[in-house]
Design a protein around this motif. Sequence first.
Motif, PDB file in Angstrom:
ATOM      1  N   PHE A   1       1.004  -0.993  -0.009  1.00 52.66           N
ATOM      2  CA  PHE A   1      -0.020  -0.027  -0.059  1.00 52.66           C
ATOM      3  C   PHE A   1       1.053   1.169  -0.023  1.00 52.66           C
ATOM      4  CE2 PHE A   1       1.017  -0.674   4.433  1.00 52.66           C
ATOM      5  CZ  PHE A   1       1.212   0.353   5.021  1.00 52.66           C
ATOM      6  N   GLU A   2       0.268   2.335  -0.197  1.00 49.09           N
ATOM      7  CA  GLU A   2       1.088   3.748  -0.331  1.00 49.09           C
ATOM      8  C   GLU A   2       0.274   4.775   0.510  1.00 49.09           C
ATOM      9  OE1 GLU A   2       1.779   4.974  -4.152  1.00 49.09           O
ATOM     10  OE2 GLU A   2       2.761   2.978  -4.748  1.00 49.09           O
ATOM     11  N   VAL A   3       0.869   5.678   0.972  1.00 47.38           N
ATOM     12  CA  VAL A   3       0.338   6.719   1.893  1.00 47.38           C
ATOM     13  C   VAL A   3       1.156   7.980   1.214  1.00 47.38           C
ATOM     14  CG1 VAL A   3       0.075   8.180   4.045  1.00 47.38           C
ATOM     15  CG2 VAL A   3       0.400   5.723   3.799  1.00 47.38           C
ATOM     16  N   GLY A   4       0.158   8.748   0.532  1.00 48.05           N
ATOM     17  CA  GLY A   4       0.438   9.993  -0.179  1.00 48.05           C
ATOM     18  C   GLY A   4       0.801  11.105   0.519  1.00 48.05           C
ATOM     19  N   ARG A   5       1.505  12.140   0.322  1.00 51.18           N
ATOM     20  CA  ARG A   5       1.431  13.570   1.003  1.00 51.18           C
ATOM     21  C   ARG A   5       0.231  14.128   1.445  1.00 51.18           C
ATOM     22  NH1 ARG A   5       6.861  14.759   1.320  1.00 51.18           N
ATOM     23  NH2 ARG A   5       8.272  13.651  -0.215  1.00 51.18           N
ATOM     24  N   GLY A   6       0.083  14.273   2.662  1.00 52.40           N
ATOM     25  CA  GLY A   6      -1.302  15.218   2.888  1.00 52.40           C
ATOM     26  C   GLY A   6      -2.441  14.035   3.018  1.00 52.40           C
ATOM     27  N   GLU A   7      -2.079  12.876   2.816  1.00 53.23           N
ATOM     28  CA  GLU A   7      -3.272  11.821   2.816  1.00 53.23           C
ATOM     29  C   GLU A   7      -3.381  10.964   3.929  1.00 53.23           C
ATOM     30  OE1 GLU A   7      -4.765   8.669  -0.389  1.00 53.23           O
ATOM     31  OE2 GLU A   7      -2.516   8.472   0.319  1.00 53.23           O
ATOM     32  N   THR A   8      -4.844  10.575   4.400  1.00 54.49           N
ATOM     33  CA  THR A   8      -4.845   9.780   5.447  1.00 54.49           C
ATOM     34  C   THR A   8      -5.471   8.474   4.966  1.00 54.49           C
ATOM     35  OG1 THR A   8      -5.668  11.430   7.131  1.00 54.49           O
ATOM     36  CG2 THR A   8      -6.425   9.309   7.664  1.00 54.49           C
ATOM     37  N   VAL A   9      -4.805   7.362   5.416  1.00 55.87           N
ATOM     38  CA  VAL A   9      -4.966   5.923   4.969  1.00 55.87           C
ATOM     39  C   VAL A   9      -5.310   5.168   6.331  1.00 55.87           C
ATOM     40  CG1 VAL A   9      -4.140   3.706   3.861  1.00 55.87           C
ATOM     41  CG2 VAL A   9      -3.484   5.983   2.856  1.00 55.87           C
ATOM     42  N   ALA A  10      -6.185   4.450   6.198  1.00 56.60           N
ATOM     43  CA  ALA A  10      -6.645   3.611   7.259  1.00 56.60           C
ATOM     44  C   ALA A  10      -6.626   2.202   6.802  1.00 56.60           C
ATOM     45  CB  ALA A  10      -8.288   3.998   7.847  1.00 56.60           C
ATOM     46  N   LEU A  11      -5.966   1.322   7.974  1.00 54.59           N
ATOM     47  CA  LEU A  11      -5.753  -0.169   8.118  1.00 54.59           C
ATOM     48  C   LEU A  11      -6.818  -0.257   8.976  1.00 54.59           C
ATOM     49  CD1 LEU A  11      -1.601  -0.701   8.248  1.00 54.59           C
ATOM     50  CD2 LEU A  11      -3.351  -0.910   6.547  1.00 54.59           C
ATOM     51  N   VAL A  12      -7.769  -1.376   8.444  1.00 54.31           N
ATOM     52  CA  VAL A  12      -9.028  -1.966   9.467  1.00 54.31           C
ATOM     53  C   VAL A  12      -9.009  -3.442   9.279  1.00 54.31           C
ATOM     54  CG1 VAL A  12     -10.245   0.288   8.949  1.00 54.31           C
ATOM     55  CG2 VAL A  12     -10.566  -1.543   7.613  1.00 54.31           C
TER      56      VAL A  12
END
Length: 537
Positions: free
Chosen positions: A28-39
């Motif tokens: 997976f990736e997390v972009g700049r200024g982004e919120t990614v949730a692992l559920v």
Amino acid sequence: MSLLRVRDLNVRFQQGAAATHAVRGVSFEVGRGETVALVGESGSGKSVTALSTVSLLPDSAAIEGSITYDGAQMVGASEKELRRVRGNDISFIFQEPMTSLNPLHTLEKQLAESLSLHQGLSGQAARDRIVELLHQVGIPEPEGRLKSYPHQLSGGQRQRVMIAMALANGPDLLIADEPTTALDVTIQAQILELLAGLKRERGMSMLFITHDLGIVRRFADRVCVMRHGEIVETGPTARIFADPKHSYTQTLLAAEPTGSPDPVPADAPEIARTENLKIWFPIKRGLLKRTAGYIKAVNDASVSVRAGETTGIVGESGSGKTTLALAIMRLISSEGRIVFQGRDIQGLRSREVRPLRQGMQIVFQDPFGSLSPRMTVAEIVAEGLKLHDTGDTRPHREQVAEILSETGIDPGTMDRYPHEFSGGQRQRIAIARAMILRPKLVVLDEPTSALDQTVQVQIVDLLRDLQKRHKLAYLFISHDLRVVRALSHNVVVMQRGDVREQGPTDAVFDNPSDPYTRALMAAAFDLKADAADAVAV
């Protein structure tokens, strides 16, 4: 370009000759200024994945694959490079601040440590920066809190201090691992609002780990759903919630307590009642320990519950919920009337109350903490039978097998120990321990808050079934208002020891009359109201 990129991550834990494959091919990736949730549920690999990003796993863990932060490879990086990134570029907020904060050090010392390590700040410069951070995260009068210890703060304040520590060095990526699970709904709403505001102001990226899908819906840009160490589905939050493709994602989204309890017959007998109950704890000071004041835990509380009925008790931590229930069970001293099965038990001596305890049992929030690790399940569940005569002359193991089966535990596992069971199974064992004595009144003190949503639904269904079968009276204490609504006939709303409102569940939830109740509902159900009002009321 992504700030954090994880490719084909595999994590194995070596225990002797055996190996546990905890994370399998995760990308997976997390972009700049982004919120990614692992559920996902407990044990799905969420936290292991997050801790792998900066190699915070124990030596028994073997990490394979690629993890790049801002283009730099983290897997196999030197300890010097990892130390530079940890707490500086990537910061963590953990679930339970009381175990993450050092109980022997003041807030100033703990915050100063990070500032000294990464920014070289000390003395007045560090103190000024600490006051600024505490102010940013909403700690009132931060100058006066510098010498405070963690135990002198509320749960919400401790979590704010953890956020201040995480933000001290201006990280680009914040990893929040279940940061609101142990908090009340109003405090939870404030913490989420705080994180969202700080993210906007600083342009931070966030990796948010949670099993609360309500938070994910409001807070995340994208979602990665994990199960058994694998990501089974990923995509934009709106799409995942509107059109989940994987069967497990569909199960997670459907796992919310719904429905309502069966109606209580009009002639159902009253099991327990309080009248004008007051519980004040004296504050002793001076050499002679004179009473200098009181902690007013409960003021003038009058509540009741009938056979087959559930009375929900809600409110923030410190509102008096558990104190009220413990007083009803005569486990702490109080003033006012306490009536159990038509008998005023307030004035009874301890030895006179002891025979009544068979009829009043309690199930706690943390089954792992309330079950002895040195006793088998059979010994734990049968313990009460050694103290009370239920009238059942069958061998104890036969009675244990029956109640375990009734609560959904395989009787063939009764000779195992608590650590060999999942969290949901341990809670079922705790319920079996209470139910084997065939009580009339059961206090359920946050019995689902430490459980995943799918397991919560199972426990709620179990409690409904047991109540219907045995006409049990429940006092259900919780800060999860969705579970309270699904299980309770009546609700008592408490704040700072006062009963602010009480009545039938639907009436209180749909048309609350007290401002504090309205703020609670707003925080729990994402209504258009300021949840912070609940603290100010």
